[in-house]
Design a protein around this motif. Sequence first.
Motif, PDB file in Angstrom:
ATOM      1  N   GLU A  10       9.954 -20.061  12.085  1.00  0.00           N
ATOM      2  CA  GLU A  10      10.614 -20.607  10.903  1.00  0.00           C
ATOM      3  C   GLU A  10      10.671 -19.560   9.789  1.00  0.00           C
ATOM      4  O   GLU A  10      11.675 -19.444   9.083  1.00  0.00           O
ATOM      5  CB  GLU A  10       9.890 -21.871  10.421  1.00  0.00           C
ATOM      6  CG  GLU A  10      10.549 -22.562   9.257  1.00  0.00           C
ATOM      7  CD  GLU A  10      11.879 -23.212   9.589  1.00  0.00           C
ATOM      8  OE1 GLU A  10      12.548 -23.671   8.636  1.00  0.00           O
ATOM      9  OE2 GLU A  10      12.282 -23.272  10.766  1.00  0.00           O
ATOM     10  N   ALA A  11       9.612 -18.773   9.632  1.00  0.00           N
ATOM     11  CA  ALA A  11       9.608 -17.713   8.621  1.00  0.00           C
ATOM     12  C   ALA A  11      10.674 -16.671   8.925  1.00  0.00           C
ATOM     13  O   ALA A  11      11.389 -16.221   8.020  1.00  0.00           O
ATOM     14  CB  ALA A  11       8.230 -17.058   8.544  1.00  0.00           C
ATOM     15  N   ARG A  50      13.390 -17.212  10.612  1.00  0.00           N
ATOM     16  CA  ARG A  50      14.672 -17.869  10.384  1.00  0.00           C
ATOM     17  C   ARG A  50      15.008 -17.908   8.886  1.00  0.00           C
ATOM     18  O   ARG A  50      16.127 -17.629   8.471  1.00  0.00           O
ATOM     19  CB  ARG A  50      14.655 -19.294  10.939  1.00  0.00           C
ATOM     20  CG  ARG A  50      16.024 -19.980  10.885  1.00  0.00           C
ATOM     21  CD  ARG A  50      15.941 -21.439  11.283  1.00  0.00           C
ATOM     22  NE  ARG A  50      15.298 -22.256  10.284  1.00  0.00           N
ATOM     23  CZ  ARG A  50      15.862 -22.671   9.141  1.00  0.00           C
ATOM     24  NH1 ARG A  50      17.088 -22.311   8.848  1.00  0.00           N
ATOM     25  NH2 ARG A  50      15.205 -23.432   8.291  1.00  0.00           N
ATOM     26  N   LEU A  51      14.014 -18.240   8.054  1.00  0.00           N
ATOM     27  CA  LEU A  51      14.251 -18.366   6.621  1.00  0.00           C
ATOM     28  C   LEU A  51      14.466 -17.019   5.931  1.00  0.00           C
ATOM     29  O   LEU A  51      15.333 -16.885   5.074  1.00  0.00           O
ATOM     30  CB  LEU A  51      13.074 -19.079   5.950  1.00  0.00           C
ATOM     31  CG  LEU A  51      12.932 -20.564   6.238  1.00  0.00           C
ATOM     32  CD1 LEU A  51      11.629 -21.091   5.646  1.00  0.00           C
ATOM     33  CD2 LEU A  51      14.107 -21.337   5.673  1.00  0.00           C
ATOM     34  N   PHE A  52      13.644 -16.038   6.273  1.00  0.00           N
ATOM     35  CA  PHE A  52      13.663 -14.768   5.556  1.00  0.00           C
ATOM     36  C   PHE A  52      14.423 -13.675   6.284  1.00  0.00           C
ATOM     37  O   PHE A  52      14.553 -12.565   5.783  1.00  0.00           O
ATOM     38  CB  PHE A  52      12.230 -14.311   5.271  1.00  0.00           C
ATOM     39  CG  PHE A  52      11.473 -15.298   4.435  1.00  0.00           C
ATOM     40  CD1 PHE A  52      11.824 -15.523   3.108  1.00  0.00           C
ATOM     41  CD2 PHE A  52      10.433 -16.021   4.969  1.00  0.00           C
ATOM     42  CE1 PHE A  52      11.136 -16.441   2.334  1.00  0.00           C
ATOM     43  CE2 PHE A  52       9.737 -16.939   4.198  1.00  0.00           C
ATOM     44  CZ  PHE A  52      10.093 -17.147   2.879  1.00  0.00           C
TER      45      PHE A  52
END
Length: 62
Positions: free
Chosen positions: A39-40, A42-44
């Motif tokens: 998720e990190a 994907r987000l950043f």
Amino acid sequence: MHAWSETGHAIKAGKLPTLAEASAMKLYSTEAATDVAMEAVRLFGGNEIQVAHVAKGLLAGN
């Protein structure tokens, strides 16, 4: 009460988990850590993260 809750209380009381309980906790923890890391990324953004580069850094002690 859930099985994981009972195991948590038993550990707090000083009783070691069974091999099956410990394996289940390790699997859950690994899956949760992988989900957070993915998720990190994907987000950043991955900035073209390559597994070989990450592994090289780990082996070099960085």
